[in-house]
Each structure stands twice: as C-alpha cells, then as structure tokens.
Write an enzyme that holds these catalytic residues in place. Structure first.
Site, mmCIF file in Angstrom:
data_model
loop_
_atom_site.group_PDB
_atom_site.id
_atom_site.type_symbol
_atom_site.label_atom_id
_atom_site.label_comp_id
_atom_site.label_asym_id
_atom_site.label_seq_id
_atom_site.Cartn_x
_atom_site.Cartn_y
_atom_site.Cartn_z
ATOM 1 N N TYR A 66 17.886 -3.855 13.767
ATOM 2 C CA TYR A 66 17.038 -3.683 11.714
ATOM 3 C C TYR A 66 18.237 -4.095 11.031
ATOM 4 C CZ TYR A 66 15.859 -1.990 7.215
ATOM 5 O OH TYR A 66 15.642 -1.717 6.651
ATOM 6 N N ASN B 98 0.600 -1.315 0.168
ATOM 7 C CA ASN B 98 0.324 -0.113 -0.512
ATOM 8 C C ASN B 98 1.183 1.168 0.094
ATOM 9 O OD1 ASN B 98 0.584 -0.826 2.763
ATOM 10 N ND2 ASN B 98 -0.326 1.303 2.956
ATOM 11 N N THR B 99 2.414 0.939 0.101
ATOM 12 C CA THR B 99 2.434 2.549 -0.217
ATOM 13 C C THR B 99 4.381 2.063 -0.609
ATOM 14 O OG1 THR B 99 3.831 4.145 1.982
ATOM 15 C CG2 THR B 99 3.514 1.742 2.638
ATOM 16 N N GLY B 100 5.146 3.194 -0.186
ATOM 17 C CA GLY B 100 6.905 3.093 -1.085
ATOM 18 C C GLY B 100 7.098 2.212 -2.204
ATOM 19 N N GLY C 205 6.930 -1.428 -2.123
ATOM 20 C CA GLY C 205 5.523 -2.445 -2.570
ATOM 21 C C GLY C 205 4.589 -1.728 -3.314
ATOM 22 N N SER D 106 18.091 -5.299 2.573
ATOM 23 C CA SER D 106 18.371 -3.932 2.709
ATOM 24 C C SER D 106 20.275 -3.549 2.194
ATOM 25 C CB SER D 106 18.003 -3.122 3.897
ATOM 26 O OG SER D 106 18.820 -1.790 4.036
#
Length: 310
Positions: free
Chosen positions: A179, A25-27, A29, A152
């Site tokens: 992370y 839904n964002t970024g 993706g 990442s």
C-alpha cells in the site's frame, strides 16, 4: 494572504466546470463530489459499482436540487475498463476541468488485478496513470484545469520501490508496504507529470492526502491490527481521526484554490498531519527522487500501453 483555516466555504464558484472523481460514491470522494456539485460543477462519479454510484448521486442531488451529477462505470483494476471509461467520457465531454484521482484500496491481501499486476499498485497507481493519460487531451487547453491525485501519509511506509519485482514474486508480501508503495507512486507520478506539463498547456498536477479520516479504508486498516493496538487506538482516536468531510478539504483545496501551484502537496495542518484544515505539506525524501520518478513513468507506460500527449 491566504486563510489559515481554509474550508469548504472557500471553494470558488464551479459553474461551467466538469469534475471527474474516481471513487466518488463514498468517503473522501463522496464528500469532494458533494461540495463541488453544491458549487455548481458538473460532477462525474467514476465508480466500480454503478448501483452505489447512483445512490450517491441521488443523495447529492437531494441535498442540492438541480445539481448535475452523473455516474460512469470504472474499474481501476482493469485496463480494459479504464479505456472504456475514458472513451465514454471523451465522447460525452468536450472538456474536463478537474480529474480527481481519489479511489483506492488499502491494505488489501495479496492478489492481482485483471491484468496481473499486484492489486494495490495496479489499482491505486497504474489504473490512475492510465486514466489520466487517456483523458489528458480533454484538459490541456482548459484554463485552470488540474489533475489532483490523492496519496496518503502511508506513503512513508513504502519504498524504495523495487522496480524489478513490482508484483512481489520474489519477496514475502507485505500489504502495508505494498500500500505504501502505491501511495508513494501516486506522489512520484504527480511530480513527474507536473514537470512534463510545464509549458505544454493550461493543466497542472497537484497531490493531496486526507490525513486520518473516518472512512471504510481507515477502519479496515485498524481492524487488521493486533488487539492491544486496537485498544490503544480507541483511546487516542479522537486525536488522530477526523470526519470524512474534513478529510476531503485537502483534495478540494488542491482542486479549487486559485493560489495552488503545480507540484504542490496538500494535507491537514494538525499533529502528524492527521487532522485539521489543509495546508501545503512535504512528502518523504524518496518521493522527490527524480531518477526514480522517471523510471516509474517509463515502466508505467510500458505496463499500461498508455502514452501521454505531453
């Protein structure tokens, strides 16, 4: 000879293919979903917030009338939610061509998932591990099917993973290292999954990273830094940060380029892999440690109670 500046125009026709994208839904993706839908794929946005997912789906179908985009509730921080999503997808889809493990949290403060796992490791790795294992039987005999896991460059800030203290009970918590561990785990998972998939069907496992992309996660990571760092970063930002649609190119290439092989890792071709068109890149030396990969796999099976059909 493959093109040196691979871009969204190189994505082949995706008609008849089903793509499940976590965090669609964002970024990164969203940009990945937008391109795949425009190429004809049936896209499933697997998201935590259904309202945001529906708005993203509407934006995609407005841009591409007739696009097939649906929304699936998925909270990767809850194994019950992961199982429920896998059950619903299994009941409504007779096959899945692409599973793009994209969603993630970045530099979150110390906390735990619903099941008690360190929040970043539990969400970024264990949630995707479980989802992949539960959906894999919908993929194994589908020609050209792929599991693409988005890692990442921050995986280099993690490791070695302390398998005896995955929840940071005996160490001072570092949101950066936690992370990094979760994104290192994404790569180790991909490489071990590819070994297990070899000779077991049509599916391959591939990894990608978006470089320095202009997304909510990257903006949050900068905001956590000292003032002097933020001031310096503002000066060099144009050299290191690219739009989200460029950041989506490595996972798109990993998912759709016919030349891709299992176990490869794609990232931007520019300086420090921060920006640029996608190419095959190398991950850290510790990500290729097969003993650690196998230990991570065994522990992940134990923690999630999910075993893979390979």
């Amino acid at each position: 000879m493959p093109r040196q500046r691979w871009n969204a125009a190189d994505v082949p026709d995706q008609r008849g293919r089903v793509a499940v994208i976590t965090g669609g839904n964002t970024g990164i993706g969203f940009e990945t979903a937008r391109v795949l839908a425009a190429r004809g794929a049936s896209v499933v946005l697997a998201v935590r917030d259904l309202d945001k997912g529906k708005r993203a789906a509407a934006e995609i179908t407005t841009a591409t009338p007739g696009a097939d985009v649906t929304v699936q509730r998925l909270d990767l921080a809850s194994l019950a939610s992961v199982r429920a999503a896998a059950d619903e997808l299994g009941a409504t889809r007779d096959h899945i061509d692409l599973l793009i493990n994209n969603a993630g949290i970045m530099y979150a403060p110390q906390g735990t998932t619903v099941d008690g796992f360190e929040f970043q490791f539990g969400t970024n790795h264990l949630g995707h591990f479980a989802l992949t294992g539960l959906l894999l039987d919908k993929m194994l005999h589908v020609p050209g099917s792929r599991v693409v896991t988005v890692s990442s460059a921050g995986h280099r800030q993690g490791g070695p993973i302390d398998f005896d203290d995955l929840n940071w009970k005996t160490r001072k918590y570092s949101r950066v290292a936690a992370y990094g561990n979760s994104k290192l785990a994404n790569l180790m998972f991909t490489y071990e999954l590819q070994r297990k998939l070899s000779g077991n069907g049509e599916t391959i496992a591939v990894a990608a990273h978006p470089g320095g992309s202009d997304t909510g996660g990257s903006r949050t990571s900068v905001s956590l830094q000292p003032l002097y760092f933020r001031a310096l970063f503002a000066l060099v930002r144009p050299l290191l940060i690219q739009p989200a649609e460029m950041g989506a190119l490595p996972p798109l290439r990993a998912a759709t380029d016919p030349a891709v092989q299992g176990g490869q890792y794609y990232g931007p071709a520019g300086f420090q892999e921060s920006k640029g068109h996608p190419k095959i890149v190398k991950s850290s030396a510790q990500s290729y440690d097969m003993a650690a990969q196998r230990r991570l796999w065994t522990i992940s099976e134990e923690l999630t109670a999910v075993t893979f059909p390979v």
